[in-house]
Each structure stands twice: as C-alpha cells, then as structure tokens.
Scaffold this motif. Structure first.
Motif, PDB file in Angstrom:
ATOM      1  N   SER A 286     -10.072  -4.017  -2.356  1.00 55.20           N
ATOM      2  CA  SER A 286     -11.245  -3.798  -3.204  1.00 55.20           C
ATOM      3  C   SER A 286     -12.503  -4.329  -2.542  1.00 55.20           C
ATOM      4  CB  SER A 286     -11.040  -4.462  -4.571  1.00 55.20           C
ATOM      5  OG  SER A 286     -11.030  -5.878  -4.475  1.00 55.20           O
ATOM      6  N   LEU A 287     -12.397  -5.443  -1.834  1.00 57.91           N
ATOM      7  CA  LEU A 287     -13.550  -6.022  -1.138  1.00 57.91           C
ATOM      8  C   LEU A 287     -14.006  -5.140   0.017  1.00 57.91           C
ATOM      9  CD1 LEU A 287     -12.428  -9.777  -1.006  1.00 57.91           C
ATOM     10  CD2 LEU A 287     -14.311  -8.844  -2.357  1.00 57.91           C
ATOM     11  N   PHE A 288     -13.044  -4.481   0.680  1.00 53.70           N
ATOM     12  CA  PHE A 288     -13.349  -3.659   1.847  1.00 53.70           C
ATOM     13  C   PHE A 288     -13.673  -2.204   1.500  1.00 53.70           C
ATOM     14  CE2 PHE A 288     -11.697  -6.033   5.801  1.00 53.70           C
ATOM     15  CZ  PHE A 288     -12.169  -7.239   5.308  1.00 53.70           C
ATOM     16  N   GLY A 289     -13.797  -1.915   0.210  1.00 57.16           N
ATOM     17  CA  GLY A 289     -14.233  -0.587  -0.192  1.00 57.16           C
ATOM     18  C   GLY A 289     -13.215   0.512   0.002  1.00 57.16           C
ATOM     19  N   THR A 290     -11.944   0.205  -0.241  1.00 56.07           N
ATOM     20  CA  THR A 290     -10.914   1.235  -0.108  1.00 56.07           C
ATOM     21  C   THR A 290      -9.895   1.097  -1.226  1.00 56.07           C
ATOM     22  OG1 THR A 290      -9.318   2.247   1.422  1.00 56.07           O
ATOM     23  CG2 THR A 290      -9.421  -0.143   1.405  1.00 56.07           C
ATOM     24  N   SER A 291      -9.042   2.094  -1.384  1.00 57.29           N
ATOM     25  CA  SER A 291      -8.003   2.058  -2.411  1.00 57.29           C
ATOM     26  C   SER A 291      -6.950   1.018  -2.029  1.00 57.29           C
ATOM     27  CB  SER A 291      -7.371   3.438  -2.572  1.00 57.29           C
ATOM     28  OG  SER A 291      -6.883   3.910  -1.330  1.00 57.29           O
ATOM     29  N   PRO A 292      -6.158   0.552  -3.001  1.00 61.72           N
ATOM     30  CA  PRO A 292      -5.211  -0.548  -2.754  1.00 61.72           C
ATOM     31  C   PRO A 292      -4.125  -0.224  -1.728  1.00 61.72           C
ATOM     32  CG  PRO A 292      -5.558  -0.208  -5.095  1.00 61.72           C
ATOM     33  CD  PRO A 292      -6.176   0.964  -4.407  1.00 61.72           C
TER      34      PRO A 292
END
Length: 425
Positions: A286-292
């Motif tokens: 979530s911090l890196f701007g992607t899906s889990p």
C-alpha cells in the motif's frame, strides 16, 4: 549459509539458486502484467512497475531471511483484479482510496498474524480441505500454464475453453516443452525445470518462432516513482463502500495466504513467520502504490525444482531487483518456455488428491468444490468460499455438525458473508 540450514534440509547453494531462478522466471510476467491491470484503476503503469518490482524483491528477500521459506511474494493476479475492477470499478473508489483500503486491511492482517488467531484458523481447517486447497491450486496452475502456452484458448460462443491451434509453431513448442520438462523431472535431472526453460527459449529464438517484444519500461521514470508512494486518501474511511471493501479484501488476503501456505509450505513450522511476513508486505504494498502481495502459486515451481529454504526466495528477490535494469531481457523468454514448468508443477501438486478420504462424501465433496471452483472462477478465495461454506452443511446432513470445530463454523460464516458482500457490490 548456515542460517538457512542447508545441510539439515539436505540441499545446497546451487540447488537453492536454481530453484529461485525457476520461481523468478515462472513469475516474471507479473512485472509487466500487474502495472497494466493497475493502469485501468488509474495508477500510471510506468510508475507502478517500480512498485511491483520493489515489493516483489523486498517481500521475497524478507520471506527468505525472516520466514526461511522458499516462497516468493508478488502482487497477486486475483487480488490486483479485485483492486481494479471491484474496489475502483464497481465500488467507485479512487485508486488513492483503494490504497487506503489496502492499508487498513494490512493492519488487520498483521493483527491476526501476531495473535493466536492465525494458528486457530489453520488448526480449524480439516485436513481434507487442506489437501483440496493444494490440489485446487495445482489444477489452477495447470490451466494457467496451458493457456499461457496457447494449448488452451477461449472457446468463444460454443465453449468457455477450447483446444488451441496445434499447427502454430509456438503452441507446438509449448507441447514439446511439457514432454521435455516432464522427462527431465522424471529422471531427477538437477535443475530440470530451469533447463527446460533455457532449451525452449533457445529453440524458439534460433528458429524465429518467438519474436522479441518491445519494452516500454525505462529506468529514467524511477525519479517520478515517489508520486504514487504513500498516496492514500482516507476521506471516505467510514463510508459503506470503504468498509465493505476492507472486509472483503481482508478476508481474501488472510484466507488466500493461509490456503497458499498450507498448499505449498512443506515445513509447517515456518507458517507463523511466513504469515507475518505476508501481512507486513501487504502494508508495504500500500505504501509503494501497488496492489497487495501474496505468496505466489508459481513458487511451487521452484519448490519442485528443489527449493527447500529461504535461500530460494532470496535468490528470486535479488533477480527481481536486477530486473530493474534487465527487464527488457525478459522479452526474450516466450510463454511457451514457462508454460511447461507451470503445468507440471500444478500436476505434481494434484498428487494430494490421494490424501482425501473418498469414502466419506461429507469430506471429499467440499474438497472437490474447492478443487474445481478455484480454476473455474480463476480465484483461489472464491474456490475456498464454496468449499468452506459447504463443509459444515454436509457435516450437518451426516449428523456430525458438532464434530466441526467452532472456529471452522466462524470461518464458514465469514466466507458466506464475504460472498454476500461481494455480490451486493
């Protein structure tokens, strides 16, 4: 290398590195595919590719060093589709709000991992369902592998699936690859899967069957990556869509992870640490701007190639880091070279069918639902839902309702709620 206990596990550095490379190549498609799916949610593909690579690298290395498990963590294909098409597409949240959903879900995930709840959930799942999960994931991999090789295609109006055109050279070479990799595995040739990938790749390039694709990936875009880092939007935190999204995603992440760990983790003592790593990496995603991220089902290819320790995962993680520079080289590897590894790995996982008690309908039918619904719905969590909801129902019909553990009843009810919630979205 004593940290990984290679001698105790009867493995070697060479064997683990080959296994790690096998897992990486089987999963390399995620570097391109995940950003393209997230782009439909509004996240720039040229930026989310960095998030995809970094969370896969960090997650796999962390899984290896902390979890000491041969499992690779990457953004899950079903999870990224849920992120894009359900949370953003159907529920109307922005991608920034969807990242906030992932953030909140990760906190719950971590909370479960650091309490006795995770062990209670695992202990409550009947062995028949656990074996069904492994076999179901295996069948899912078989379908994925056959589709990637063009051996199975969309059947159109007449059938949802059909046999591909075997007269096409790229399809024919995928079939040859299945036999080649299968024979090498049967003969216990070290690095059999990796050899199969290399041989089919070389043949396809020499004969001109595979045309090297262009890669729009550019390392120069890395300076713009911070634009999507921590881009949360909590403005709809207490809205009904946000709460439903958090509940559904949390259920998916927790139980898909449990299912994958139970299906692939041979050393069950590593479950707790591996589960915690998975929870933490959901937060990092979530911090890196992607899906889990989830433990990738294709990790099984590395395990079947001889991977037994965390060194396998670390190797894959390092290769993901290197892909920041060498991603264009991945275009030289055709799907026909990766397809056989995925197919054979899935077939091997289906050996767990022999552990399911077929003399007890109340045990094997719920497991059967899991096995068939995972590939038919292209969703591990949907397959689990059908089997988990069915289990107490058939036990009730047999007069063994109270023999089912209380935690299993709770899990079944939560899966039922999840199915209802998703259907209402």
């Amino acid at each position: 290398m004593n940290y990984f206990k290679l001698k105790e596990k009867q493995t070697s550095v060479k064997q683990e590195m080959i296994a790690g490379a096998t897992s990486f190549f089987a999963l390399s498609y995620i570097i391109i595919v995940n950003p393209l799916i997230l782009a439909e949610a509004g996240i720039p593909a040229e930026l989310s590719v960095f998030g995809t690579i970094l969370v896969s690298a960090i997650g796999s290395i962390l899984m290896g060093l902390w979890g000491n498990a041969p499992l690779v963590l990457t953004p899950g294909m079903g999870v990224n589709a849920f992120f894009t098409y359900t949370i953003v597409g159907s529920m109307g949240l922005s991608w920034q709000q969807a990242l906030a959903v992932v953030f909140v879900s990760s906190l719950i995930f971590i909370g479960v991992g650091y309490t006795s709840i995770s062990k209670m959930l695992v202990d409550a799942i009947p062995d028949s369902l656990k074996h069904g999960i492994t076999a179901g994931i295996g069948l899912f991999l078989v379908v994925i592998g056959l589709e990637n090789g063009g051996i199975l295609v969309d059947g159109g109006a007449n059938s949802f699936i059909a046999l591909g055109d075997l007269s096409q050279p790229i399809v024919l070479i995928a079939v040859i690859g299945i036999f080649l990799s299968g024979v090498l595995y049967l003969r216990n040739v070290p690095g059999s899967f990796f050899i199969g990938i290399a041989v089919i790749t070389i043949i396809s390039l020499i004969t001109g069957i595979h045309e090297v694709g262009d890669s729009s990936f550019s390392l120069s875009n890395l300076t713009e990556f911070p634009a999507i880092v921590g881009a949360f939007d909590f403005s709809v935190l207490f809205s009904i869509p946000f709460i439903l999204a958090v509940f559904s995603l949390t259920m998916i992440l927790i139980f898909e992870s449990i299912g994958l760990f139970e299906g692939m983790l041979e050393d069950k003592t590593r479950f707790t640490s591996a589960f915690r790593v998975s929870g933490i990496m959901t937060l990092v995603s979530s911090l890196f701007g992607t899906s889990p991220t989830i433990p990738a089902a294709e990790s099984a290819s590395g395990i079947k190639a001889g991977g037994k320790t965390g060194l396998t995962a670390v190797t894959a993680g390092v290769l993901f880091l290197l892909s920041l520079v060498f991603t264009p080289l991945l275009s030289y590897i055709p799907n026909a070279a990766l397809s056989p590894v995925i197919v054979i790995t899935g077939a091997i996982m289906m050996e767990n069918l022999k552990h399911i008690p077929f003399d007890d309908f109340s045990e094997w039918f719920p497991a059967f639902l899991i096995i068939v619904m995972i590939p038919l719905t292209s969703s591990i969590v949907d397959g689990l839902a059908f089997g988990f909801v069915a289990y107490p129902i058939f036990k009730l019909a047999k007069g063994e309702f109270f023999a089912v553990k209380k935690a299993m009843h709770v899990v079944s009810f939560l899966f039922l709620l999840t199915m209802i919630a998703i259907s209402l979205i």
